[in-house]
Scaffold this active site. Structure first.
Site, mmCIF file in Angstrom:
data_model
loop_
_atom_site.group_PDB
_atom_site.id
_atom_site.type_symbol
_atom_site.label_atom_id
_atom_site.label_comp_id
_atom_site.label_asym_id
_atom_site.label_seq_id
_atom_site.Cartn_x
_atom_site.Cartn_y
_atom_site.Cartn_z
ATOM 1 N N SER A 138 2.088 -5.030 0.120
ATOM 2 C CA SER A 138 1.824 -3.645 0.477
ATOM 3 C C SER A 138 2.930 -2.742 -0.056
ATOM 4 O O SER A 138 4.114 -2.999 0.157
ATOM 5 C CB SER A 138 1.731 -3.517 2.004
ATOM 6 N N GLY A 139 2.531 -1.666 -0.751
ATOM 7 C CA GLY A 139 3.499 -0.723 -1.301
ATOM 8 C C GLY A 139 3.894 -1.016 -2.732
ATOM 9 O O GLY A 139 4.695 -0.290 -3.329
ATOM 10 N N THR A 143 -3.290 -0.287 -5.294
ATOM 11 C CA THR A 143 -4.348 0.725 -5.242
ATOM 12 C C THR A 143 -4.204 1.721 -6.384
ATOM 13 O O THR A 143 -5.195 2.118 -7.012
ATOM 14 C CB THR A 143 -4.312 1.456 -3.883
ATOM 15 N N ASN A 188 4.287 1.042 3.560
ATOM 16 C CA ASN A 188 3.497 1.822 2.617
ATOM 17 C C ASN A 188 2.746 2.899 3.371
ATOM 18 O O ASN A 188 2.099 2.618 4.382
ATOM 19 C CB ASN A 188 2.513 0.867 1.895
ATOM 20 N N SER A 191 -1.457 2.165 2.755
ATOM 21 C CA SER A 191 -1.667 0.724 2.609
ATOM 22 C C SER A 191 -3.138 0.371 2.803
ATOM 23 O O SER A 191 -3.761 0.766 3.787
ATOM 24 C CB SER A 191 -0.825 -0.033 3.638
ATOM 25 N N SER A 192 -3.717 -0.360 1.849
ATOM 26 C CA SER A 192 -5.094 -0.844 1.991
ATOM 27 C C SER A 192 -5.107 -1.930 3.051
ATOM 28 O O SER A 192 -4.437 -2.942 2.908
ATOM 29 C CB SER A 192 -5.608 -1.416 0.666
ATOM 30 N N GLY A 408 -1.443 -9.138 -1.176
ATOM 31 C CA GLY A 408 -0.606 -10.204 -1.704
ATOM 32 C C GLY A 408 -0.112 -11.106 -0.590
ATOM 33 O O GLY A 408 -0.430 -10.912 0.583
ATOM 34 N N GLU A 410 1.853 -12.566 2.335
ATOM 35 C CA GLU A 410 2.559 -11.828 3.387
ATOM 36 C C GLU A 410 3.410 -12.774 4.239
ATOM 37 O O GLU A 410 2.914 -13.797 4.726
ATOM 38 C CB GLU A 410 1.566 -11.082 4.296
#
Length: 1047
Positions: A138-139, A143, A188, A191-192, A408, A410
């Site tokens: 994330s970040g 996206t 993020n 974040s998705s 990704g 985690e």
């Protein structure tokens, strides 16, 4: 950067022609090799050119050099590594897009546009579907990378009015999905919180004409709970901040996020023990309604416009927002407790239907029910939203480029069920990534005729099997614990994990670990050794999150809603289905398997995104954080696989064109075969045999230092050639030479006019020859193939094949096939067989496990009853049910007496007494070992499958059948006469469970059965106008059944 100059002889002049290859920061194209001269300052553009390719420190240092120079993209072969700059870079303009358009992948500096263009050109030229896999934590910029790819296709692909509409919808789907599926997290601000796979569909012209989106594992728990400093999904804040006053009034909302408990901490409910627990919960909510980097009001306008562009009507938007508002209202429901411990709603709210719950709930259960409903409503609405977008983008028979934007690997301080699923997904993707990378390398070596040397690498299949293997994998153990009766809990799941897979090399728990490991593991944790490292998972909440259940009463209420979207999300058929829904982990496992199939069918490209720091600051490079990501993205493993053979490979033409000036024999031009020219060049440069290999069309160089030495020699040579050129241009006699020679422009014009005239003449000759050959072929069309008719026959074949392509059968049931010309009858029949086989194979491949099980049962029914029993044809179109009795209809005492035996099927039946044939209602239960006849709470008779001698049934349309049991078995009272309204289904289930497919006897006229104590009974079957079962005067059981089908 230097421009290299190529000297070509032209009209006795030596004219300088700049050869621009790639794109530099100043807009000039610089080839990848040209940048190697500055490698000490900006690093190498491809990690495979690192001298010390096994060193993680060298890898990260190369990333640092490029990051400092704002060079955020680097290759590992064909894999793009992208570092988030946390600032705007002027490298995404329309001019940049045009510079990358149609240019060879390795002739340009690394860029996400290069990957996009390479996939597009491969799809167009090779006619094979492509996919681009974007991963990272994330970040890291996943996206944004997918947005850049979409924008590239929107700008550079062919367009029309219809195509422009589709382009707009493709682009506008992003802000909608971000609003409903993205949220601010600690890492993020956008974040998705779901995985997304999007197919971009292209027509035969290469224009984007449609799309399709698949979504994975939406983080529904965020609806009801966020960590401190995080937010709920963007849409809640956008609606409150940006919604018009009239809209908010209709939805019953206030323009203040502080009023909604699902968004921030509110109120003081600490008056009781439960209230204190609730207060602790609300303290843990995000409490972060405002974020400096997010403008909710502006984003709201973008989302409203996007919904309109995608094709949402005003009514649909209104109903969608009603659902979002309802979730906020649900979160504000509060409960009081009665003396009995039951809960009741204390808040004055429109959502009174929670009070209709038939089972009294305590405070904790009531709160859980409310949150479960909120998550279910939001999750299903999100799925509906994705499906609605898909409808607006749908297009058939198109080439495809897929975009996978997925979470990704985690690793947090506290890892739960969500991290387990996400990391399992990454294990599968890593397995696919290594397999396809190795396959791509091996295919290239084989195509070039170079010996492939097997590469040793860590195969993480062992970890994937540990998670997903049937019966023994972690998911199976988790599901079994969720479904079993008794007091199942997260701790019993952990214990079962220890007992079942405790000896696995990649799993340990606190109980199984050594003393050193126990110090860093909790008692409620298990550790998996993933390909990327060790991760501790806390089992608390695993069972609840995996079950993801919703009270049936709440589903019924949702089905009664006036909101059309909700009635689509909660289908009434779901209430009738007695089958337990699949668990969250199994659903994710199934959808992941389908995703792997999709990706395996396409040619992949990869974008690996890296976050340089946690503070989201431009220019800051955190070594520890980046080393962590390099490891979890498997980049070093990928580099090692790519460098196992040759570090550098180029086509002969490209290599010779660049370095020909370094050899007198190849300069200024080489007239022979390209392979010979390259061979001459490398021998002159002193390449040793172990440093290179010559393939069929490419040169392979093993060591980067060999390429670096060649590039440095070229740099020296360019300065030498530039000096000679200046000498020629300033030397004596230049004016007299120019007076004798014609102007270069005049020469070029004359040459071009001659070329055009030759082309026109050639087209005329070709047209005349074509017409002549066609007429002659028609005259000789009935003769054997010969030079006179071969063109015509080829045309006939081509025409038939084109006609066939347009009129191919659409399904396995469509037996139509175009009539073939005489010369192609045999070939046409072979094609028909192959095509039908392929369609059948494709149909079988698409069959899901449930439908496959249904077909297998239907095949058994056909084998037993087809052309033998009258009512069989009526049963064919009806699906067999998993069971005809749900858990509530079977007495709990019966289930308890069955113990651990698995119930496979249950159906209500009528039993006819052995004396007097009196009809009595019963239940027939089929387990894995026996058939059980039940009267309310009593087990009246148990028949082991091994003891079942056979089954008799008539050939008429009645539902009467007899289960024959051994007469010597004292436990049995005699054969059992039963009647079922679902006779075909029931006997098929019995035959499969008991493995008695060949033991079913279909009789005409009568059936003899044992009544016990050596006596026999007879059932007489006759045809009549209606079904009638009664005792006849002769003492037999008489069955009259209408004839439905004449055999």
């Amino acid at each position: 950067p230097h421009q290299f100059i190529e000297l070509l002889p032209f009209a006795n002049h030596l004219l300088p022609l700049p050869s621009l290859q790639a794109v530099g920061s100043d807009g000039v194209r610089i080839s990848m090799e040209s940048a190697l001269t500055a490698r000490d300052r900006v690093g190498v553009q491809d990690f495979v050119l690192l001298e010390n390719h096994t060193s993680e420190a060298a890898f990260i240092e190369n990333l640092r050099k490029r990051f400092k120079e704002n060079l955020i993209y680097t290759y590992i072969g064909s894999v793009l590594v992208s570092v988030n700059p946390y600032k705007d870079l002027e490298i995404y303009t329309k001019n940049h897009m045009e510079r990358y358009r149609g240019v060879n992948f390795y002739e340009v500096s690394p860029h996400v546009y290069a990957v996009s263009d390479n996939s597009y050109r491969s799809m167009r030229t090779e006619r094979k579907d492509q996919c681009i896999l974007i991963s990272g934590e994330s970040g890291a910029g996943k996206t944004e990378a997918s947005k850049k790819i979409l924008q590239y296709y929107a700008v550079t692909c062919p367009a029309s009015d219809q195509v422009e509409t589709v382009k707009d919808r493709l682009l506008q789907s992003n802000p909608v999905l971000e609003a409903f599926g993205n949220a601010k997290t600690l890492r993020n601000d956008n974040s998705s919180r779901f995985g997304k796979y999007m197919d971009i569909q292209f027509d035969f012209k290469g224009a984007p004409v449609g799309g399709h989106i698949l979504n994975y594992l939406l983080e529904k728990s965020r609806v009801v709970h966020q960590n401190h400093g995080e937010r709920n999904f963007h849409i809640f804040y956008q609606l409150i901040e940006g919604g018009e006053e009239d809209l908010l009034r209709r939805l019953g909302l206030e323009r203040n996020p502080q009023q909604y408990q699902y968004l921030v901490k509110v109120g003081d409910t600490r008056a009781s023990l439960y209230g204190f627990a609730m207060w602790c919960f609300w303290v843990s909510q995000g409490n972060c309604p405002k974020v400096s980097s997010i403008n909710d009001r502006s984003d709201w306008k973008v989302v409203r416009k996007a919904l309109s562009v995608i094709g949402f009507s005003e009514d649909e938007v209104e109903e969608l927002l009603n659902i979002i508002a309802s979730v906020l209202h649900l979160g504000n429901i509060q409960y009081g407790g009665e003396d009995s411990g039951n809960a009741y709603i204390t808040t004055d709210t429109q959502i009174k239907y929670l009070a209709r719950l038939k089972s009294p709930l305590n405070l904790e259960q009531a709160s859980s029910a409310r949150d479960a409903l909120s998550k279910a409503v939001y999750g299903r609405t999100f799925t509906w939203l994705v499906n609605k977008i898909n409808v607006s983008l749908t297009y058939k028979n198109a080439s495809v480029i897929g975009l996978l934007d997925i979470y990704g690997f985690e690793v947090f301080q506290h890892n739960s069920f969500e991290q387990f699923c996400i990391n399992y997904c990454n294990e599968k993707l890593q397995q696919l990534f290594i397999e396809l990378t190795l396959k791509s390398e091996q295919d290239e070596y084989e195509a070039e005729g170079i010996t492939w040397e097997p590469v040793q690498y860590f195969n993480n299949k062992i970890i994937c099997d540990l998670v997903e293997e049937k019966f023994k994998g972690i998911i199976s153990i988790l599901d079994e614990e969720c479904l079993r009766p008794g007091d199942a809990s997260d701790i019993t799941f952990l214990e079962k994990l220890e007992n079942t897979v405790g000896g696995h090399a990649h799993l340990t728990t606190h109980k199984l670990a050594d003393g050193k490991t126990r110090k860093v593991m909790g008692r409620e944790e298990f550790r998996l050794l993933h390909y990327a490292g060790e991760v501790n998972y806390n089992v608390n909440g695993f069972l609840d999150k995996n079950n993801d259940l919703l009270f049936r009463n709440l589903k019924e209420v949702m089905c009664m809603s006036d909101n059309k979207i909700l009635t689509q999300c909660f289908d009434r058929a779901e209430l009738k289905d007695s089958k337990r829904p699949e668990t969250a982990a199994t659903q994710f496992k199934t959808s992941l398997a389908k995703l792997m199939e999709i990706l395996m069918s396409k040619e992949p490209s990869y974008v690996r995104c890296i976050k340089p720091n946690d503070a989201k600051q431009a220019g800051r490079f955190d070594d520890v954080l980046i080393r962590h990501q390099v490891k979890y993205l498997g980049l070093m493993e990928n580099l090692r696989v790519r460098r196992a053979g040759f570090a550098y490979r180029r086509h002969y033409e490209t290599f010779l064109q660049r370095y020909k000036s370094l050899c007198p024999e190849t300069w200024p031009s080489w007239q022979g075969k390209l392979a010979d020219g390259v061979s001459t060049l490398v021998k002159h440069l002193g390449y040793k045999p172990e440093e290179y290999k010559l393939g069929r069309s490419k040169i392979f160089i093993r060591f980067p230092k060999t390429l670096f030495a060649t590039e440095d020699a070229l740099e020296t040579r360019k300065h030498s050639l530039a000096s000679k050129l200046r000498l020629i241009q300033t030397g004596p006699g230049l004016d007299s030479l120019a007076a004798v020679c014609p102007s270069p422009a005049v020469v070029v014009q004359a040459w071009w006019r001659g070329i055009l005239a030759c082309r026109r003449a050639q087209r005329k000759r070709q047209a005349a020859n074509t017409i002549r050959r066609f007429i002659k072929g028609f005259i000789y069309r009935h003769n054997e193939r010969c030079p006179e008719n071969e063109y015509f026959l080829d045309y006939v074949r081509y025409s038939f094949l084109m006609k066939l392509r347009r009129n191919l059968p659409k399904s396995v049931l469509d037996k139509s096939w175009p009539t073939a010309p005489t010369a192609l009858i045999e070939a046409s029949e072979q094609l028909r067989k192959l095509y039908m086989q392929n369609m059948v194979w494709g149909y079988c491949k698409r069959i899901n496990p449930e439908w496959k099980h249904q077909l297998e049962q239907k095949m058994v029914a056909s084998e037993i009853f087809k052309n033998k029993k009258d009512n069989y044809p009526q049963s064919v179109p009806k699906l067999f049910m998993g069971t005809r009795l749900n858990g509530e209809e079977i007495n709990p005492k019966v289930l308890q007496s069955l113990g651990s035996e698995t119930m496979k099927y249950a159906v209500p039946v009528t039993k006819y007494d052995r004396k007097g044939y009196k009809a009595r209602p019963r239940q027939l239960l089929l387990t894995s070992n026996c058939a059980v006849i039940v009267e309310e709470a009593k087990l009246k008779q148990r028949i082991d499958y091994a003891a079942l001698k056979g089954i008799s049934v008539s050939s008429l349309s009645d539902g009467v059948f007899v289960l024959h049991v051994p007469t010597e078995d004292k436990k049995q009272k005699g054969d059992v006469v039963l009647q079922s309204d679902h006779i075909i289904e029931t006997l098929t289930k019995v035959a499969i469970c008991a493995d008695k497919v060949n033991s079913i006897n279909i009789n005409q006229g009568s059936i003899t059965f044992t009544m016990g104590q050596g006596k026999e009974g007879i059932i007489d079957f006759t045809s009549g106008s209606e079904l009638l079962v009664a005792k006849a005067k002769n003492g037999h059981l008489s069955v009259t059944a209408p004839r439905l089908n004449s055999r």
